[in-house]
Design an enzyme around this catalytic site. Structure first.
Site, PDB file in Angstrom:
ATOM      1  N   ASP A   7       0.824  -1.206   0.000  1.00  0.00           N
ATOM      2  CA  ASP A   7       0.000   0.000   0.000  1.00  0.00           C
ATOM      3  C   ASP A   7       0.863   1.263   0.000  1.00  0.00           C
ATOM      4  O   ASP A   7       1.491   1.584   0.998  1.00  0.00           O
ATOM      5  CB  ASP A   7      -0.903  -0.004   1.235  1.00  0.00           C
TER       6      ASP A   7
ATOM      7  N   GLY B 224      -4.894  -7.409   5.956  1.00  0.00           N
ATOM      8  CA  GLY B 224      -3.783  -6.816   6.709  1.00  0.00           C
ATOM      9  C   GLY B 224      -3.865  -7.149   8.170  1.00  0.00           C
ATOM     10  O   GLY B 224      -3.210  -8.070   8.671  1.00  0.00           O
TER      11      GLY B 224
ATOM     12  N   ASP C 114     -10.352  -5.397  -0.874  1.00  0.00           N
ATOM     13  CA  ASP C 114      -9.357  -4.882   0.071  1.00  0.00           C
ATOM     14  C   ASP C 114     -10.028  -4.075   1.180  1.00  0.00           C
ATOM     15  O   ASP C 114     -10.657  -3.049   0.911  1.00  0.00           O
ATOM     16  CB  ASP C 114      -8.397  -3.978  -0.732  1.00  0.00           C
TER      17      ASP C 114
ATOM     18  N   HIS D  79      -0.526  -1.339  -4.674  1.00  0.00           N
ATOM     19  CA  HIS D  79      -1.758  -0.539  -4.630  1.00  0.00           C
ATOM     20  C   HIS D  79      -1.375   0.926  -4.427  1.00  0.00           C
ATOM     21  O   HIS D  79      -0.975   1.323  -3.333  1.00  0.00           O
ATOM     22  CB  HIS D  79      -2.626  -1.067  -3.473  1.00  0.00           C
TER      23      HIS D  79
ATOM     24  N   MET E 244     -12.461  -1.481  -3.122  1.00  0.00           N
ATOM     25  CA  MET E 244     -12.180  -1.108  -1.730  1.00  0.00           C
ATOM     26  C   MET E 244     -13.422  -1.371  -0.887  1.00  0.00           C
ATOM     27  O   MET E 244     -14.500  -0.870  -1.197  1.00  0.00           O
ATOM     28  CB  MET E 244     -11.805   0.374  -1.629  1.00  0.00           C
TER      29      MET E 244
HETATM   30  C1  DX5 Z   1      -6.215   0.391   3.111  1.00  0.00           C
HETATM   31  C2  DX5 Z   1      -5.277  -0.482   2.366  1.00  0.00           C
HETATM   32  C3  DX5 Z   1      -5.419  -1.910   2.707  1.00  0.00           C
HETATM   33  C4  DX5 Z   1      -5.171  -2.239   4.159  1.00  0.00           C
HETATM   34  C5  DX5 Z   1      -6.127  -3.328   4.504  1.00  0.00           C
HETATM   35  O1  DX5 Z   1      -6.146   1.673   2.621  1.00  0.00           O
HETATM   36  O2  DX5 Z   1      -5.479  -0.366   0.968  1.00  0.00           O
HETATM   37  O3  DX5 Z   1      -4.645  -2.744   1.861  1.00  0.00           O
HETATM   38  O4  DX5 Z   1      -3.866  -2.639   4.451  1.00  0.00           O
HETATM   39  O5  DX5 Z   1      -6.067  -3.539   5.848  1.00  0.00           O
HETATM   40  P1  DX5 Z   1      -7.114  -4.399   6.659  1.00  0.00           P
HETATM   41  O6  DX5 Z   1      -7.120  -5.791   6.090  1.00  0.00           O
HETATM   42  O7  DX5 Z   1      -6.551  -4.362   8.035  1.00  0.00           O
HETATM   43  O8  DX5 Z   1      -8.447  -3.725   6.541  1.00  0.00           O
HETATM   44 ZN    ZN Z   2      -4.521  -1.914  -0.335  1.00  0.00          ZN
END
Ligand code: DX5
Ligand code: ZN
Length: 216
Positions: free
Chosen positions: A35, A197, A175, A66, A137
């Site tokens: 990210d 994450g 995501d 990303h 998202m």
């Molecule tokens: C958020 C990022 C994600 C994030 C997801 O802006 O794009 O990739 O790391 O994290 P979790 O799985 O903890 O929601």
């Molecule tokens: Zn992401």
């Protein structure tokens, strides 16, 4: 194809990054999700090329980058040079999306477009056949550990329908807020790749958690 799991490095321990990459190498993770944030497109700053450039030395897992930045087209050569497998750019950040997608492919990467929670999938109608993947998202981008937005499951269904109707080969990645419960519903709705994450790195046994996500 059985679904793929892409743990997001955003929730790793940055003082023990090498250890966490080793953990991912020894896990069933299919890709590593990275990210990149600029503090403009999203209200947070993460990491950039100094980290990205070192990763390919430490892992052979495909790097799924990303870009949560304005003008992502400026960095296509740098992202390619860092060894990225896929470059995700936000629909909301690209005025000339068709040109950006073609540039990404010209640099040897898979091209993916990311949609914020408020952006409808129908806006991809005229570009879906050029895409390798769409990243939906399921939280507002910028932070890990946020609550899953329910509407995302329906959005996966709509996107799957668009992909089938258009005869596109695009994968669907989701995501934000993914865990075993939300993940299962996303897979059932048609998702191909899940980013996770906090659910992975915040667990007592990340290798076991990745395995559980993989075998849903
Ligand atoms: C958020 C990022 C994600 C994030 C997801 O802006 O794009 O990739 O790391 O994290 P979790 O799985 O903890 O929601
Ligand atoms: Zn992401």
């Amino acid at each position: 194809m059985s679904h793929l799991i892409a743990p997001s490095l955003l929730s790793a321990d940055f003082l023990n990054l090498e250890r966490d990459i080793e953990m991912l190498n020894n896990s069933e993770a299919d890709w590593i999700h990275l990210d990149i944030m600029d503090g403009v497109f999203v209200p947070n700053i993460s990491f950039g090329f100094p980290i990205l450039n070192r990763l390919k030395e430490k892992t052979s897992k495909p790097l799924d980058v990303h870009m949560m930045i304005v003008e992502p087209e400026k960095f296509i050569p740098e992202v390619a040079a860092a060894g990225a497998h896929t470059m995700n750019v936000h629909y909301e950040a690209c005025t000339h999306l068709h040109r950006v997608i073609n540039e990404i492919k010209k640099h040897g990467m898979k091209a993916a477009v990311t949609l914020n929670p408020h952006t409808p999938v129908i806006l991809l109608e005229d570009i879906i056949n050029d895409l390798d993947m769409v990243l939906l998202m399921s939280v507002n981008p910028g932070f890990g550990g946020q609550k899953f937005i329910e509407h995302s499951v329906e959005k996966v269904r709509k996107l799957k329908e668009l992909i089938i109707n258009k005869g596109s080969n695009a994968l669907i990645e989701v995501d934000g807020g993914v865990n075993l419960e939300t993940g299962k519903r996303l897979i059932d709705a048609g998702a191909d790749v899940l980013v996770a994450g906090n659910f992975v790195f915040g667990s007592d046994d990340p290798i076991k958690t990745i395995k559980a996500l993989k075998s849903m």
